[in-house]
Design a protein around this motif. Structure first.
Motif, PDB file in Angstrom:
ATOM      1  N   GLY A  91      31.542  -3.489  20.393  1.00 39.48           N
ATOM      2  CA  GLY A  91      31.504  -2.274  19.589  1.00 39.48           C
ATOM      3  C   GLY A  91      31.760  -1.029  20.417  1.00 39.48           C
ATOM      4  N   THR A  92      31.720   0.120  19.755  1.00 36.78           N
ATOM      5  CA  THR A  92      31.896   1.404  20.426  1.00 36.78           C
ATOM      6  C   THR A  92      30.864   2.383  19.883  1.00 36.78           C
ATOM      7  OG1 THR A  92      33.536   2.105  18.779  1.00 36.78           O
ATOM      8  CG2 THR A  92      34.380   1.102  20.788  1.00 36.78           C
ATOM      9  N   ALA A  93      30.648   3.479  20.633  1.00 41.07           N
ATOM     10  CA  ALA A  93      29.723   4.520  20.195  1.00 41.07           C
ATOM     11  C   ALA A  93      30.312   5.878  20.530  1.00 41.07           C
ATOM     12  CB  ALA A  93      28.362   4.345  20.866  1.00 41.07           C
ATOM     13  N   LEU A  94      30.059   6.847  19.665  1.00 42.60           N
ATOM     14  CA  LEU A  94      30.526   8.211  19.860  1.00 42.60           C
ATOM     15  C   LEU A  94      29.330   9.149  19.827  1.00 42.60           C
ATOM     16  CD1 LEU A  94      33.357   8.248  17.143  1.00 42.60           C
ATOM     17  CD2 LEU A  94      33.548   7.417  19.487  1.00 42.60           C
ATOM     18  N   ILE A 210      41.004  15.026   1.957  1.00 43.79           N
ATOM     19  CA  ILE A 210      40.897  16.042   2.997  1.00 43.79           C
ATOM     20  C   ILE A 210      40.945  15.372   4.366  1.00 43.79           C
ATOM     21  CG2 ILE A 210      39.556  17.659   1.588  1.00 43.79           C
ATOM     22  CD1 ILE A 210      37.058  16.725   3.078  1.00 43.79           C
ATOM     23  N   ILE A 211      41.304  16.163   5.387  1.00 45.91           N
ATOM     24  CA  ILE A 211      41.358  15.685   6.772  1.00 45.91           C
ATOM     25  C   ILE A 211      40.624  16.692   7.647  1.00 45.91           C
ATOM     26  CG2 ILE A 211      42.851  14.944   8.669  1.00 45.91           C
ATOM     27  CD1 ILE A 211      45.176  14.880   6.644  1.00 45.91           C
ATOM     28  N   PHE A 212      39.780  16.214   8.545  1.00 51.56           N
ATOM     29  CA  PHE A 212      39.187  17.105   9.540  1.00 51.56           C
ATOM     30  C   PHE A 212      38.911  16.309  10.809  1.00 51.56           C
ATOM     31  CE2 PHE A 212      35.716  15.474   6.929  1.00 51.56           C
ATOM     32  CZ  PHE A 212      34.747  15.104   7.857  1.00 51.56           C
ATOM     33  N   ASN A 213      38.778  17.003  11.939  1.00 50.90           N
ATOM     34  CA  ASN A 213      38.484  16.304  13.188  1.00 50.90           C
ATOM     35  C   ASN A 213      37.431  17.048  13.981  1.00 50.90           C
ATOM     36  OD1 ASN A 213      39.859  18.077  15.314  1.00 50.90           O
ATOM     37  ND2 ASN A 213      41.565  17.693  13.923  1.00 50.90           N
ATOM     38  N   MET A 214      36.739  16.323  14.865  1.00 49.28           N
ATOM     39  CA  MET A 214      35.660  16.866  15.684  1.00 49.28           C
ATOM     40  C   MET A 214      35.792  16.348  17.113  1.00 49.28           C
ATOM     41  SD  MET A 214      32.428  16.380  13.078  1.00 49.28           S
ATOM     42  CE  MET A 214      32.952  14.720  12.604  1.00 49.28           C
ATOM     43  N   ASN A 215      35.359  17.182  18.072  1.00 53.01           N
ATOM     44  CA  ASN A 215      35.351  16.747  19.461  1.00 53.01           C
ATOM     45  C   ASN A 215      34.332  15.637  19.666  1.00 53.01           C
ATOM     46  OD1 ASN A 215      37.301  18.559  20.408  1.00 53.01           O
ATOM     47  ND2 ASN A 215      35.782  20.165  20.738  1.00 53.01           N
ATOM     48  N   VAL A 216      34.697  14.650  20.462  1.00 53.81           N
ATOM     49  CA  VAL A 216      33.778  13.585  20.860  1.00 53.81           C
ATOM     50  C   VAL A 216      33.272  13.916  22.255  1.00 53.81           C
ATOM     51  CG1 VAL A 216      33.558  11.133  21.411  1.00 53.81           C
ATOM     52  CG2 VAL A 216      34.943  11.857  19.448  1.00 53.81           C
ATOM     53  N   GLU A 217      31.970  14.090  22.409  1.00 50.68           N
ATOM     54  CA  GLU A 217      31.404  14.413  23.720  1.00 50.68           C
ATOM     55  C   GLU A 217      31.427  13.201  24.646  1.00 50.68           C
ATOM     56  OE1 GLU A 217      27.719  16.360  23.931  1.00 50.68           O
ATOM     57  OE2 GLU A 217      28.214  17.896  22.474  1.00 50.68           O
ATOM     58  N   GLU A 218      31.062  12.051  24.106  1.00 47.80           N
ATOM     59  CA  GLU A 218      31.064  10.819  24.888  1.00 47.80           C
ATOM     60  C   GLU A 218      31.671   9.708  24.047  1.00 47.80           C
ATOM     61  OE1 GLU A 218      27.423   9.800  27.105  1.00 47.80           O
ATOM     62  OE2 GLU A 218      26.608  11.678  26.327  1.00 47.80           O
ATOM     63  N   PHE A 219      32.476   8.881  24.683  1.00 46.49           N
ATOM     64  CA  PHE A 219      33.056   7.709  24.037  1.00 46.49           C
ATOM     65  C   PHE A 219      32.631   6.506  24.855  1.00 46.49           C
ATOM     66  CE2 PHE A 219      36.917   4.868  23.613  1.00 46.49           C
ATOM     67  CZ  PHE A 219      36.544   4.366  22.387  1.00 46.49           C
ATOM     68  N   LEU A 221      31.982   2.275  25.317  1.00 48.52           N
ATOM     69  CA  LEU A 221      32.240   0.897  24.925  1.00 48.52           C
ATOM     70  C   LEU A 221      30.926   0.138  25.031  1.00 48.52           C
ATOM     71  CD1 LEU A 221      35.642  -0.011  26.636  1.00 48.52           C
ATOM     72  CD2 LEU A 221      35.203   0.397  24.219  1.00 48.52           C
ATOM     73  N   LEU A 222      30.381  -0.283  23.904  1.00 51.61           N
ATOM     74  CA  LEU A 222      29.120  -1.028  23.926  1.00 51.61           C
ATOM     75  C   LEU A 222      29.351  -2.413  24.519  1.00 51.61           C
ATOM     76  CD1 LEU A 222      27.710  -0.050  20.419  1.00 51.61           C
ATOM     77  CD2 LEU A 222      27.138   0.931  22.642  1.00 51.61           C
ATOM     78  N   GLY A 223      28.445  -2.808  25.370  1.00 56.31           N
ATOM     79  CA  GLY A 223      28.608  -4.081  26.056  1.00 56.31           C
ATOM     80  C   GLY A 223      29.253  -3.911  27.414  1.00 56.31           C
ATOM     81  N   GLN A 224      29.675  -2.661  27.720  1.00 63.21           N
ATOM     82  CA  GLN A 224      30.254  -2.372  29.028  1.00 63.21           C
ATOM     83  C   GLN A 224      29.675  -1.057  29.531  1.00 63.21           C
ATOM     84  OE1 GLN A 224      34.531  -2.606  29.233  1.00 63.21           O
ATOM     85  NE2 GLN A 224      34.630  -4.008  27.502  1.00 63.21           N
ATOM     86  N   GLN A 225      29.321  -0.997  30.774  1.00 69.45           N
ATOM     87  CA  GLN A 225      28.751   0.216  31.351  1.00 69.45           C
ATOM     88  C   GLN A 225      29.877   1.190  31.700  1.00 69.45           C
ATOM     89  OE1 GLN A 225      25.565   1.052  31.469  1.00 69.45           O
ATOM     90  NE2 GLN A 225      25.082  -0.868  30.456  1.00 69.45           N
ATOM     91  N   LYS A 226      30.540   1.690  30.645  1.00 70.33           N
ATOM     92  CA  LYS A 226      31.656   2.602  30.867  1.00 70.33           C
ATOM     93  C   LYS A 226      31.638   3.683  29.823  1.00 70.33           C
ATOM     94  CE  LYS A 226      36.585   2.512  31.987  1.00 70.33           C
ATOM     95  NZ  LYS A 226      37.794   1.672  32.111  1.00 70.33           N
ATOM     96  N   THR A 227      31.785   4.923  30.259  1.00 70.63           N
ATOM     97  CA  THR A 227      31.761   6.085  29.360  1.00 70.63           C
ATOM     98  C   THR A 227      32.900   7.016  29.716  1.00 70.63           C
ATOM     99  OG1 THR A 227      29.356   5.989  29.113  1.00 70.63           O
ATOM    100  CG2 THR A 227      30.430   8.077  28.600  1.00 70.63           C
ATOM    101  N   TRP A 228      33.604   7.522  28.681  1.00 71.90           N
ATOM    102  CA  TRP A 228      34.620   8.542  28.881  1.00 71.90           C
ATOM    103  C   TRP A 228      34.016   9.892  28.590  1.00 71.90           C
ATOM    104  CZ3 TRP A 228      35.858   3.663  27.536  1.00 71.90           C
ATOM    105  CH2 TRP A 228      36.922   3.074  28.206  1.00 71.90           C
ATOM    106  N   GLN A 229      33.993  10.767  29.587  1.00 73.24           N
ATOM    107  CA  GLN A 229      33.396  12.082  29.387  1.00 73.24           C
ATOM    108  C   GLN A 229      33.957  13.040  30.417  1.00 73.24           C
ATOM    109  OE1 GLN A 229      29.064  12.529  28.639  1.00 73.24           O
ATOM    110  NE2 GLN A 229      29.051  13.705  30.535  1.00 73.24           N
TER     111      GLN A 229
END
Length: 231
Positions: A91-94, A210-219, A221-229
């Motif tokens: 999975g993933t988390a935002l 409608i369409i809208f977007n928001m900044n992701v502070e952290e992305f 990957l669940l199950g992996q110790q990796k974060t994009w920030q």
């Protein structure tokens, strides 16, 4: 608003395999989260082979959790819980910034200061694009998004809250059933994806969506110790 307070917060959105959401909610609560909202989603993969075999659409649990100062502990608890799952497709988390969260005052309410939780948005290099359309059109939107570089998305079934008065005021056709399409994309690709999505015929019709977007502070990957920030 006399009975409410406003404080900075964050919203954590987790996408995981069906029937795994309850485990992540329990992990979040154990770390101090008050609870969460669990929705059923449909993951739209980008594998052409899986699409040909009709296996690209996979049911998912989508969890929405609002956090304050306990946010980092909640994220860690969820990551630890996900580590117990198979690493592939765990999975993933935002993490999204919420400048103001309104809470009802009580003797047990903690007012979160700007020092207790992050109030200045950070950027991971990703954005969350949200498209709300009438039921049956999310697949068409996703098909166009892929042309502009989107790798996939998640559809959540929803229901509109329009009334007959809204129909009279806006001159729209009332369609209660809706679909929410959530797409996580690299910031550099977002403008192109949104412009391409906007060409879908249903979005050019009154009340079509409608369409809208928001900044992701952290992305994450669940199950992996990796974060994009990005700081």
């Amino acid at each position: 608003m006399q009975n409410h307070i406003a404080a900075p917060a964050q919203i954590l959105i987790c996408f995981t395999k069906r029937h795994r959401g309850e485990k992540l909610v329990a992990a979040a609560k154990s770390a101090g989260a008050r609870g969460g909202t669990l929705a059923l989603g449909q993951s739209l993969g980008n594998s052409k082979v899986l699409q040909a075999l009709s296996l690209a659409d996979i049911q998912q649990d989508v969890i929405f959790t609002v956090t304050g100062a306990e946010g980092p502990a909640v994220v860690k608890a969820i990551r630890d819980a996900a580590e117990q799952e198979p690493r592939k497709f765990a999975g993933t988390a935002l993490v999204l910034n919420v400048p103001e969260l309104f809470l009802r005052k009580s003797n047990h309410t903690q007012i979160l200061s700007h020092e207790q939780t992050r109030s200045t948005p950070m950027e991971s290099g990703y954005k969350l694009i949200t498209v709300i359309v009438n039921s049956g059109y999310a697949d068409d939107v996703m098909a166009e998004a892929r042309k502009a570089g989107a790798s996939g998305g998640t559809i959540i079934n929803a229901r509109g809250t329009g009334t007959e008065e809204d129909v009279k005021f806006f001159g729209i056709t009332l369609v209660p059933e809706k679909e929410m399409l959530l797409i996580v994309a690299e910031t550099a690709k977002v403008q192109g994806i949104v412009e391409t999505i906007a060409t879908v015929p249903t979005l050019s019709e009154p009340g079509g969506g409608i369409i809208f977007n928001m900044n992701v502070e952290e992305f994450i990957l669940l199950g992996q110790q990796k974060t994009w920030q990005k700081d």
